[in-house]
Scaffold this motif. Structure first.
Motif, PDB file in Angstrom:
ATOM      1  N   SER A 171       0.826  -1.209   0.000  1.00  0.00           N
ATOM      2  CA  SER A 171       0.000   0.000   0.000  1.00  0.00           C
ATOM      3  C   SER A 171       0.861   1.260   0.000  1.00  0.00           C
ATOM      4  CB  SER A 171      -0.925   0.019   1.225  1.00  0.00           C
ATOM      5  OG  SER A 171      -0.168   0.236   2.407  1.00  0.00           O
ATOM      6  N   ARG A 172       0.257   2.361  -0.452  1.00  0.00           N
ATOM      7  CA  ARG A 172       0.956   3.644  -0.427  1.00  0.00           C
ATOM      8  C   ARG A 172       1.310   4.037   1.014  1.00  0.00           C
ATOM      9  NH1 ARG A 172       0.662   6.828  -5.008  1.00  0.00           N
ATOM     10  NH2 ARG A 172       0.711   8.740  -3.763  1.00  0.00           N
ATOM     11  N   THR A 192       3.980   9.839  -5.390  1.00  0.00           N
ATOM     12  CA  THR A 192       3.593   9.648  -6.786  1.00  0.00           C
ATOM     13  C   THR A 192       4.731  10.052  -7.721  1.00  0.00           C
ATOM     14  OG1 THR A 192       1.261  10.022  -6.292  1.00  0.00           O
ATOM     15  CG2 THR A 192       1.937  10.312  -8.574  1.00  0.00           C
ATOM     16  N   SER A 213       3.693  -2.577 -11.227  1.00  0.00           N
ATOM     17  CA  SER A 213       2.298  -2.331 -11.598  1.00  0.00           C
ATOM     18  C   SER A 213       1.538  -1.604 -10.496  1.00  0.00           C
ATOM     19  CB  SER A 213       1.592  -3.646 -11.934  1.00  0.00           C
ATOM     20  OG  SER A 213       1.571  -4.506 -10.799  1.00  0.00           O
ATOM     21  N   THR A 214       0.565  -0.799 -10.927  1.00  0.00           N
ATOM     22  CA  THR A 214      -0.311  -0.093  -9.989  1.00  0.00           C
ATOM     23  C   THR A 214      -1.612  -0.889  -9.816  1.00  0.00           C
ATOM     24  OG1 THR A 214       0.531   2.053 -10.682  1.00  0.00           O
ATOM     25  CG2 THR A 214      -1.591   2.033  -9.537  1.00  0.00           C
ATOM     26  N   LYS A 215      -1.993  -1.137  -8.589  1.00  0.00           N
ATOM     27  CA  LYS A 215      -3.270  -1.758  -8.279  1.00  0.00           C
ATOM     28  C   LYS A 215      -4.176  -0.663  -7.720  1.00  0.00           C
ATOM     29  CE  LYS A 215      -1.738  -5.668  -9.637  1.00  0.00           C
ATOM     30  NZ  LYS A 215      -2.208  -6.206 -10.936  1.00  0.00           N
ATOM     31  N   ARG A 216      -5.006  -0.115  -8.577  1.00  0.00           N
ATOM     32  CA  ARG A 216      -5.756   1.093  -8.245  1.00  0.00           C
ATOM     33  C   ARG A 216      -6.531   0.945  -6.923  1.00  0.00           C
ATOM     34  NH1 ARG A 216      -6.282   5.328 -11.176  1.00  0.00           N
ATOM     35  NH2 ARG A 216      -5.526   4.233 -13.016  1.00  0.00           N
ATOM     36  N   GLY A 217      -6.328   1.918  -6.053  1.00  0.00           N
ATOM     37  CA  GLY A 217      -7.004   1.917  -4.768  1.00  0.00           C
ATOM     38  C   GLY A 217      -6.342   1.024  -3.728  1.00  0.00           C
ATOM     39  N   TYR A 220       0.955  -0.877  -4.954  1.00  0.00           N
ATOM     40  CA  TYR A 220       1.851  -1.261  -6.051  1.00  0.00           C
ATOM     41  C   TYR A 220       2.366  -2.679  -5.832  1.00  0.00           C
ATOM     42  CZ  TYR A 220       1.786   3.791  -6.510  1.00  0.00           C
ATOM     43  OH  TYR A 220       1.368   5.091  -6.609  1.00  0.00           O
TER      44      TYR A 220
END
Length: 222
Positions: A171-172, A192, A213-217, A220
């Motif tokens: 997670s971010r 970002t 890859s980005t996993k939206r919401g 990564y």
């Protein structure tokens, strides 16, 4: 990246040491539960233990003796007592090195580096490879198919965290927490920018755009 476990019951010293070692490129872990410390160390399997002698329940001598009966994990003993007996006891129980508090930070780092160099002569802990991409922490760069590109400190920590957790969505918030622990200022926008810059650098040496890859919401993943 070398994983160093700090076994120190004084919280202020523990936190300062953790921050210091993180800044110098180590993965610094701490214990705040001093019950069955030897078994906790064996479960964590660090590359090196910074072991204070004066601890509640089991003192450093007992922990060192127990570890040596079960493992060859390098041990650097730390004490606030400056008697030769402490050093003699530590070395006779199988410790790899000994340092007295208060210590000069650079001397402590030199002791740590010397123990790690003896224990891991190939310096394998400074390289991390995932799916053909290699992060070289000693040189601060990433390599792929005979090409390399230098990374910033933030980019290194982000890539290292994602590579260590290969296949898992990070997670971010977890990434920002990791950067905060290394005393790097980072907010959502800064993260970002760092992620996008890291992606461009990876692509510049031929790494697939899908590698990070980005996993939206969610976050990564590598």
């Amino acid at each position: 990246m070398f994983k160093i476990l700090i076994v120190e019951d004084e919280e202020k010293i523990r936190v300062e040491l953790q921050n210091l070692l993180n800044r110098y490129g180590y993965e610094a872990l701490t214990l705040d539960d001093f019950h069955e410390v030897d078994q906790q160390i064996l479960r964590i399997q660090p590359h090196l233990v910074l072991l204070d002698i004066n601890l509640p329940e089991m003192d450093g001598y007992m922990i060192c003796r127990s570890l040596r009966q079960q493992s060859s994990i390098p041990i650097l003993m730390v004490t606030s007592r400056s008697s030769d007996l402490d050093e003699l006891m530590s070395m006779s129980l199988g410790a790899d090195d000994f340092i007295t508090k208060p210590y000069n930070v650079q001397i402590l780092l030199a002791h740590i580096q010397a123990v790690l160099k003896r224990a891991y002569p190939q310096d394998q802990g400074r390289l991390l490879e995932v799916n053909g991409v290699t992060l070289d922490l000693s040189k601060g760069c990433v390599l792929h198919e005979n090409q390399s590109v230098e990374l910033t400190k933030n980019e290194i920590r982000i890539l290292w965290l994602l590579m260590r957790k290969q296949g898992t969505i990070v997670s971010r918030d977890e990434i920002m927490t990791d950067l905060w622990q290394s005393e790097e200022f980072v907010d959502d926008n800064t993260l970002t920018v760092n992620i996008n810059r890291l992606r461009r650098k990876l692509e510049s040496i031929g790494v697939s755009p899908d590698y990070l890859s980005t996993k939206r919401g969610l976050g990564y993943r590598i």
